[in-house]
Scaffold this motif. Structure first.
Motif, mmCIF file in Angstrom:
data_model
loop_
_atom_site.group_PDB
_atom_site.id
_atom_site.type_symbol
_atom_site.label_atom_id
_atom_site.label_comp_id
_atom_site.label_asym_id
_atom_site.label_seq_id
_atom_site.Cartn_x
_atom_site.Cartn_y
_atom_site.Cartn_z
ATOM 1 N N LEU A 164 0.297 -0.877 -0.011
ATOM 2 C CA LEU A 164 0.292 0.496 0.462
ATOM 3 C C LEU A 164 0.702 0.999 -0.013
ATOM 4 O O LEU A 164 0.837 2.110 -0.689
ATOM 5 C CB LEU A 164 -1.029 0.007 1.490
ATOM 6 N N PRO A 165 1.747 1.684 0.764
ATOM 7 C CA PRO A 165 2.594 2.546 0.921
ATOM 8 C C PRO A 165 3.246 2.711 -0.381
ATOM 9 O O PRO A 165 4.098 4.162 -1.049
ATOM 10 C CB PRO A 165 3.775 2.601 2.360
ATOM 11 N N GLY A 166 4.164 1.884 -0.632
ATOM 12 C CA GLY A 166 4.785 2.037 -1.955
ATOM 13 C C GLY A 166 3.698 1.840 -3.636
ATOM 14 O O GLY A 166 4.258 2.427 -3.968
ATOM 15 N N ALA A 167 2.501 1.659 -3.098
ATOM 16 C CA ALA A 167 1.372 1.260 -4.279
ATOM 17 C C ALA A 167 1.195 3.445 -4.372
ATOM 18 O O ALA A 167 1.257 4.099 -5.526
ATOM 19 C CB ALA A 167 0.603 1.059 -4.159
ATOM 20 N N ARG A 168 1.252 4.269 -3.382
ATOM 21 C CA ARG A 168 1.260 5.137 -3.215
ATOM 22 C C ARG A 168 2.212 6.242 -3.732
ATOM 23 O O ARG A 168 2.239 7.297 -4.238
ATOM 24 C CB ARG A 168 0.681 5.603 -1.698
ATOM 25 N N ARG A 169 3.135 6.077 -3.235
ATOM 26 C CA ARG A 169 4.184 6.257 -3.940
ATOM 27 C C ARG A 169 4.498 7.224 -5.463
ATOM 28 O O ARG A 169 4.343 7.271 -6.286
ATOM 29 C CB ARG A 169 5.447 6.340 -3.465
ATOM 30 N N ILE A 170 4.213 5.487 -6.105
ATOM 31 C CA ILE A 170 4.245 5.598 -7.303
ATOM 32 C C ILE A 170 3.508 6.187 -7.864
ATOM 33 O O ILE A 170 3.667 6.861 -9.569
ATOM 34 C CB ILE A 170 4.660 3.672 -7.857
ATOM 35 N N LEU A 171 1.977 6.551 -7.586
ATOM 36 C CA LEU A 171 0.832 6.584 -8.119
ATOM 37 C C LEU A 171 1.306 8.307 -8.594
ATOM 38 O O LEU A 171 0.744 9.252 -9.438
ATOM 39 C CB LEU A 171 -0.640 6.466 -7.467
ATOM 40 N N GLY A 177 -10.489 9.497 8.700
ATOM 41 C CA GLY A 177 -9.487 10.287 8.445
ATOM 42 C C GLY A 177 -9.164 9.936 7.539
ATOM 43 O O GLY A 177 -7.530 10.319 6.916
ATOM 44 N N GLY A 178 -10.297 9.906 6.319
ATOM 45 C CA GLY A 178 -9.906 10.313 5.036
ATOM 46 C C GLY A 178 -9.299 8.437 3.950
ATOM 47 O O GLY A 178 -9.682 7.067 5.063
ATOM 48 N N MET A 179 -9.831 8.008 3.103
ATOM 49 C CA MET A 179 -9.752 7.544 2.182
ATOM 50 C C MET A 179 -8.842 6.402 3.225
ATOM 51 O O MET A 179 -8.642 5.010 3.192
ATOM 52 C CB MET A 179 -10.099 7.551 1.217
ATOM 53 N N TYR A 180 -7.109 6.469 2.704
ATOM 54 C CA TYR A 180 -6.332 5.936 3.047
ATOM 55 C C TYR A 180 -6.376 4.971 4.127
ATOM 56 O O TYR A 180 -5.677 3.915 3.889
ATOM 57 C CB TYR A 180 -4.825 7.070 3.098
ATOM 58 N N ARG A 181 -6.579 6.174 5.334
ATOM 59 C CA ARG A 181 -7.052 5.167 6.610
ATOM 60 C C ARG A 181 -7.957 4.714 6.877
ATOM 61 O O ARG A 181 -8.453 3.373 7.361
ATOM 62 C CB ARG A 181 -6.519 6.424 7.940
ATOM 63 N N ALA A 182 -9.368 5.083 6.377
ATOM 64 C CA ALA A 182 -10.691 3.915 6.539
ATOM 65 C C ALA A 182 -10.667 2.660 5.593
ATOM 66 O O ALA A 182 -10.787 2.116 6.644
ATOM 67 C CB ALA A 182 -11.320 4.803 5.239
#
Length: 559
Positions: free
Chosen positions: A211-218, A429-434
């Motif tokens: 998840l964190p890596g996919a967020r960075r790449i996007l 806390g927003g979509m990522y946290r949800a």
């Protein structure tokens, strides 16, 4: 006075009162009807439910905020939706043949669906031969992409790539464009599966990197495309996956908008101007057979997004407020039983999307509940759009259902429900946290289970499944041919030869640069992916490097 002319006999209030008495007498035990989003549906709607004079501002006009009636002034009367059929088949050469056929039959843009091996992040020579090409096309290299798009002018034909992070398909297409001397700034299309959040929640096969890596790449992908591909849409926010997994139409819109907010906030936190990237945000709807609910969903989504983009994200350019969306008729509603009934289902879904004001449409083939679409099924799916546009004249009037007491009331109610779910996500806390906490997944699971109970109880009729059943000869059902194993084996052998003959030094250097970028926030990972595929690194090898550096995309079970 002649009683036939007595105005009291034509009193609206008296008529409405009389209707209510007659209706209650005829249906004393009338059941409560609710749509898929749980909103009660009345038997009749009147000006008492929605008064045009009082609500003119919220209705508006096409091309002007709040965009309830469409994001462009001419809508389909000036330019119809893009007919974008999602196709994928066998080897790149076989895909190219199917692609040319679909374009000749009226499709105006192309979409590339890769093989499941590609979706999972592997090369063809790492997969079982009998599975390759059964659900999409095997694309592992720039050579593959060049062959798949042979004869296509990349500067003139919009291309959607079903391309999850790290976006190797787009990288391969850019490599093919460079070979042909095509200016990247002329290339248009969409990274059609760039929404890693929807993959994590509802489409686990697509989730390749943690998840964190996919967020960075996007974020890197959006930044790269904004700089080098100004006509490309790098962000496709997907509500389709959520709804296909069981979310109600209202929930799917809310989760989609929450995802868009999350990604926009991430871009803003990188120092990007919302008016630079928001005009290239697109959205992807699923269209269920709940006809009026789907139309209301789309109209409400436009209105809500305009407020979000302007007031919450701070966009000043009206182009940033426009809610541009592609829609696909819902495969979830298609049935294996009596599959020809699916033609009617797809037609109804397509009409809902058109009345809802979509910009791009894919109509499912009737046989998609059975297999990858056959050529025969794909032709009917394309013809369905042609009939609706050319014969039924659905493009003659903009928002023809606008002003309907029912539709406008329902649009308001859908908006209220969507905003309610948006607030739940914000509170988490927003979509990522949800998503991390499992809130979104639990809500979708509960909605899916509720709908399944309705089908099993017979409350929700599904023709051919729990009602109007007939004895069928399953052997008479349409089937799609599987790729010729000899042809696929030859393709895999060419891939092995490609790997053996390429410059191993160039490959190692590109892989090392990609690994360093994954650990350096100042570098752009997607830019390094583009460099890597041009150096001969394959799709599976790119994914392998990034999985090693950023973590494998395991999805945790939510209980």
């Amino acid at each position: 006075m002649n009683k036939a002319l007595d105005p009291k006999l034509f009193s609206y209030s008296v008529a409405l009162e009389n209707w209510q008495k007659e209706y209650s007498a005829a249906l004393p035990n009338d059941r409560q009807v609710r749509n898929r989003s749980g909103i009660p549906v009345q038997p009749l709607y009147t000006a008492l439910d929605w008064n045009a004079a009082d609500r003119a501002e919220s209705l508006g006009v096409p091309g002007q905020p709040p965009y309830t009636r469409g994001i462009y002034s001419t809508m389909h009367r000036g330019r119809t939706w893009t007919q974008r059929q999602l196709i994928g088949l066998g080897t790149p050469a076989e895909y190219n043949v199917r692609l040319r056929e679909v374009l000749a039959q009226g499709a105006t843009a192309l979409s590339l669906i890769p093989c499941n091996s590609v979706f999972r992040g592997y090369d063809a020579d790492e997969s079982h031969i009998e599975l390759l090409g059964t659900c999409g096309t095997v694309i592992n290299t720039v050579d593959d992409m060049d062959e798949a798009l042979a004869g296509v002018d990349l500067a003139k034909t919009s291309c959607a790539q079903n391309d999850p992070s790290p976006f190797t398909l787009l990288a391969c297409m850019l490599g093919a464009a460079k070979r042909r001397g095509t200016d990247w700034r002329q290339i248009s299309g969409t990274s059609n599966q760039s929404d890693y959040i929807s993959h994590y929640v509802a489409n686990h096969m697509f989730f390749r990197i943690a998840l964190p890596g996919a967020r960075r790449i996007l974020g890197d992908h959006i930044a790269f495309c904004n700089e080098f591909l100004p006509r490309w849409n790098p962000m496709s926010v997907v509500g389709q996956h959520m709804q296909q997994a069981g979310a109600t139409p209202a929930e799917a819109v809310a989760f989609m908008l929450s995802t868009a907010i999350q990604n926009a906030d991430d871009c803003i936190n990188r120092g990007m101007d919302p008016d630079q990237f928001l005009p290239r945000f697109t959205f992807f709807f699923d269209i269920s057979i709940s006809f009026f609910e789907e139309i209301a969903k789309m109209r409400a989504a436009r209105r809500i997004w305009a407020r979000i983009a302007k007031d919450r994200l701070g966009a000043k350019d009206p182009r940033s407020w426009r809610f541009k969306f592609h829609a696909q008729t819902s495969g979830l509603d298609l049935t294996r039983q009596q599959p020809l009934n699916n033609i009617a289902r797809v037609t109804i879904q397509a009409m809902a999307g058109i009345f809802g004001g979509l910009q791009s449409l894919h109509t499912d083939a009737y046989d998609e509940a059975l297999s990858c679409p056959s050529e025969f099924g794909a032709r009917i799916a394309i013809a369905t759009q042609n009939v609706l546009r050319e014969e039924a004249h659905l493009t003659d009037v903009i928002d023809p259902l606008g002003g309907s007491f029912y539709l406008e009331k329902l649009t308001d109610q859908m908006e209220e429900e969507i905003v309610r779910v948006l607030q739940l996500v914000d509170d988490a806390g927003g979509m990522y946290r949800a998503v991390e906490s499992g809130l979104v997944q639990r809500m979708i699971g509960e909605s899916a289970a509720r709908f399944q109970r309705q089908v099993e109880s017979g409350e929700q009729t599904v023709v051919g499944v729990n009602a109007y059943q007939v004895d069928e000869d399953s052997s008479a059902r349409p089937t799609n041919r599987r790729p010729d194993p000899k042809v696929m084996q030859a393709h895999v052998q060419r891939l092995r030869e490609f790997k053996a003959l390429r410059s191993q030094d160039a490959v190692r250097q590109a892989q090392d640069a990609l690994a360093r970028a994954a650990n350096d926030p100042a570098d752009n990972v997607f830019g390094r992916v583009v460099d890597a595929v041009e150096a001969g690194v394959t799709h599976g090898e790119v994914c392998d490097v990034l999985r090693r550096e950023m973590g494998f995309g395991h999805v945790q079970a939510i209980v």
